[in-house]
Scaffold this motif. Structure first.
Motif, short mmCIF file in Angstrom:
data_model
loop_
_atom_site.label_atom_id
_atom_site.label_comp_id
_atom_site.label_asym_id
_atom_site.label_seq_id
_atom_site.Cartn_x
_atom_site.Cartn_y
_atom_site.Cartn_z
N THR A 218 67.51 -9.98 -22.05
CA THR A 218 67.35 -9.93 -20.59
C THR A 218 68.68 -10.10 -19.85
OG1 THR A 218 66.88 -12.31 -20.52
CG2 THR A 218 65.00 -10.80 -20.73
N SER A 219 69.77 -10.28 -20.58
CA SER A 219 71.05 -10.54 -19.89
C SER A 219 72.16 -9.67 -20.47
CB SER A 219 71.42 -12.02 -19.99
OG SER A 219 71.54 -12.39 -21.36
N VAL A 220 71.89 -8.38 -20.64
CA VAL A 220 72.90 -7.46 -21.14
C VAL A 220 73.89 -7.15 -20.02
CG1 VAL A 220 73.32 -5.16 -22.06
CG2 VAL A 220 71.31 -6.45 -22.81
N HIS A 221 75.18 -7.33 -20.29
CA HIS A 221 76.18 -7.05 -19.26
C HIS A 221 77.27 -6.08 -19.73
CE1 HIS A 221 78.78 -9.76 -21.52
NE2 HIS A 221 77.84 -10.70 -21.44
N GLY A 222 77.07 -5.48 -20.89
CA GLY A 222 78.04 -4.52 -21.37
C GLY A 222 77.63 -3.94 -22.70
N ALA A 223 78.45 -3.03 -23.21
CA ALA A 223 78.15 -2.39 -24.50
C ALA A 223 79.44 -1.90 -25.13
CB ALA A 223 77.19 -1.23 -24.31
N PRO B 201 89.78 5.89 -20.15
CA PRO B 201 88.80 4.80 -20.25
C PRO B 201 89.49 3.44 -20.14
CG PRO B 201 89.26 5.72 -22.42
CD PRO B 201 89.98 6.59 -21.43
N GLU B 202 88.75 2.44 -19.65
CA GLU B 202 89.30 1.10 -19.53
C GLU B 202 89.65 0.54 -20.91
OE1 GLU B 202 86.66 -1.35 -17.33
OE2 GLU B 202 86.65 -0.04 -15.57
N ARG B 203 88.78 0.82 -21.89
CA ARG B 203 89.02 0.37 -23.26
C ARG B 203 88.61 1.47 -24.21
NH1 ARG B 203 85.69 -5.10 -22.55
NH2 ARG B 203 84.87 -3.83 -20.84
N GLY B 204 89.42 1.63 -25.27
CA GLY B 204 89.13 2.66 -26.25
C GLY B 204 89.88 3.95 -25.97
N GLU B 205 89.50 5.00 -26.70
CA GLU B 205 90.18 6.29 -26.60
C GLU B 205 89.16 7.39 -26.31
OE1 GLU B 205 93.68 6.74 -29.60
OE2 GLU B 205 92.07 5.69 -30.66
N LEU B 206 89.60 8.38 -25.53
CA LEU B 206 88.78 9.55 -25.20
C LEU B 206 89.69 10.77 -25.25
CD1 LEU B 206 85.86 10.26 -24.25
CD2 LEU B 206 86.73 10.18 -21.91
N TRP B 207 89.31 11.80 -26.01
CA TRP B 207 90.19 12.95 -26.15
C TRP B 207 89.38 14.25 -26.27
CZ3 TRP B 207 89.09 9.53 -30.06
CH2 TRP B 207 88.57 10.05 -31.24
N LEU B 208 90.10 15.38 -26.07
CA LEU B 208 89.49 16.70 -26.17
C LEU B 208 89.54 17.20 -27.61
CD1 LEU B 208 91.16 18.41 -23.08
CD2 LEU B 208 88.86 17.48 -23.21
N ARG B 209 88.44 17.75 -28.06
CA ARG B 209 88.40 18.32 -29.41
C ARG B 209 88.57 19.82 -29.39
NH1 ARG B 209 82.84 16.64 -31.74
NH2 ARG B 209 83.56 18.01 -33.40
N ASP B 210 88.02 20.48 -28.36
CA ASP B 210 88.02 21.94 -28.36
C ASP B 210 87.78 22.44 -26.95
OD1 ASP B 210 87.96 24.56 -29.67
OD2 ASP B 210 85.85 24.58 -29.10
N GLN C 266 86.31 6.90 -29.28
CA GLN C 266 86.06 5.82 -30.24
C GLN C 266 86.56 4.51 -29.66
OE1 GLN C 266 88.25 6.88 -33.77
NE2 GLN C 266 90.19 6.14 -32.97
N GLY C 267 85.93 3.41 -30.11
CA GLY C 267 86.31 2.08 -29.66
C GLY C 267 86.13 1.86 -28.17
N LEU C 268 85.16 2.56 -27.57
CA LEU C 268 84.93 2.43 -26.13
C LEU C 268 84.11 1.19 -25.81
CD1 LEU C 268 84.06 6.17 -25.53
CD2 LEU C 268 86.20 5.07 -24.90
N ALA C 269 84.35 0.64 -24.66
CA ALA C 269 83.58 -0.52 -24.19
C ALA C 269 83.28 -0.34 -22.73
CB ALA C 269 84.34 -1.80 -24.44
N PHE C 270 82.08 -0.71 -22.32
CA PHE C 270 81.64 -0.56 -20.93
C PHE C 270 81.07 -1.89 -20.44
CE2 PHE C 270 81.18 3.46 -23.15
CZ PHE C 270 81.88 4.34 -22.32
#
Length: 329
Positions: A93-98, A299-308, A323-327
């Motif tokens: 009942t107290s989720v604040h991130g993932a 992203p605030e945390r982790g990596e985001l990139w283009l594949r194609d 990968q390694g993303l956090a929200f």
């Protein structure tokens, strides 16, 4: 037996209600955090849902966001699937991130949206092959509607951006002249073969053009030949009727005459205001109007990139990974 079936049905209903509630809450949270105009669509996979949620782990979640603003253009849809998600919180009942160790996504930049957003000048974009987009239509310049042609090459700009290279840019001033932005001899504003052929039959216009020394030098016609042609109509007809005259006249960049010889341009039927506007419509200026590029957000945390990156019939398709993303907090 009946009681077990009723219990199973009740637990299934409760589980489905719980997943719908969780999807709704997640959609609202993403809308607020990403400042979206509408809540995205969230789909949580896996059955049963409640044991996953209580354990703080979700197998797979798909998020689809329509109409995402990206610089000057709108992405028709952005969808991403995250796997093996770990929920952060003190309990169900107290989720604040993932935390998301793996994410795969798909972005569509539709030609329908591009034609609406960048097509105020009645320019339309269509796919041509894997990495090529054709821009065709009309562009208003100084009160004139000029026919536009350009080829846009699509590619990656590093791991985070889409780059566009604009080539083959051309603006047609009716059938009179063609403008190609640039500083090379073949670029600039030049008469078309059709207009030169028509010009050759109009003595006054030909004399006006040949009366400018810089034009004669650009055409490569000997001075003596020009002097004879200006004094003698038969010599003039022989010059303009030669096979090389069309190519010689097409060498002249009419923008070079804009300031020094406006009277010649007026006789050719060219609007001085149009010529002034074309002189300021450089390659970078025109390319910027046709650019389809954008960059992924950091992203605030982790990596985001283009594949194609790939051009399809309906638009530009971009595949991305993270990968390694956090929200959340």
């Amino acid at each position: 037996m009946v009681g077990l079936l009723v219990l199973a049905a009740f637990l299934t209903l409760a589980d489905r209600w719980a997943v719908l509630y969780a999807e709704h809450r997640a959609a609202d949270a993403l809308k607020d955090r990403l400042k979206l105009t509408a809540a995205p669509e969230v789909e949580i996979d896996g059955f049963p849902f409640l044991p996953q949620f209580v354990d703080g782990r979700l197998g797979s979640v798909k998020v689809t966001v329509p109409d995402v603003s990206a610089d000057r253009i709108t992405l028709a849809s952005v969808s991403a699937t995250a796997r093996d998600i770990t929920l952060d919180g003190d309990g169900p009942t107290s989720v604040h991130g993932a935390r998301v160790p793996e994410l795969n996504g798909d972005v569509l930049l539709s030609f329908a949206d591009l034609n609406r957003e960048l097509g105020a000048s009645q320019v339309t974009f269509t796919g041509e092959g894997r990495d090529r987009v054709l821009a065709r239509g009309t562009l208003p310049v100084a009160g004139h509607d000029l026919r536009l042609r350009a080829d846009v090459r699509i590619g990656r700009a590093g791991d985070q951006g889409i780059a566009t290279t604009i080539g083959g840019m051309r603006l047609d001033v009716g059938d009179l002249a063609t403008y190609r932005p640039g500083a090379r001899a073949s670029e600039g504003l030049h008469l078309t073969p059709k207009s030169v052929t028509r010009l050759a039959r109009e003595t006054r216009k030909v004399r006006a053009l040949l009366g400018v020394p810089s034009v004669v030098r650009r055409m490569g016609v000997p001075d003596a030949t020009v002097r004879e042609a200006l004094r003698n109509d038969d010599k003039l007809a022989a010059l303009t009727g030669s096979r090389d005259f069309v190519h010689q006249a097409m060498r002249v960049n009419l923008l070079d005459l804009t300031l020094a010889h406006p009277e010649v341009l007026d006789r050719l039927g060219l609007d001085p205001a149009l010529l002034d506007a074309l002189s300021r419509l450089t390659r970078p200026v025109l390319a910027d109007q046709l650019s389809l590029g954008f960059r992924l957000p950091e992203p605030e945390r982790g990596e985001l990139w283009l594949r194609d990156v790939r051009v399809e019939k309906g638009g530009i398709r971009v595949r991305l990974a993270g990968q390694g993303l956090a929200f959340g907090d």
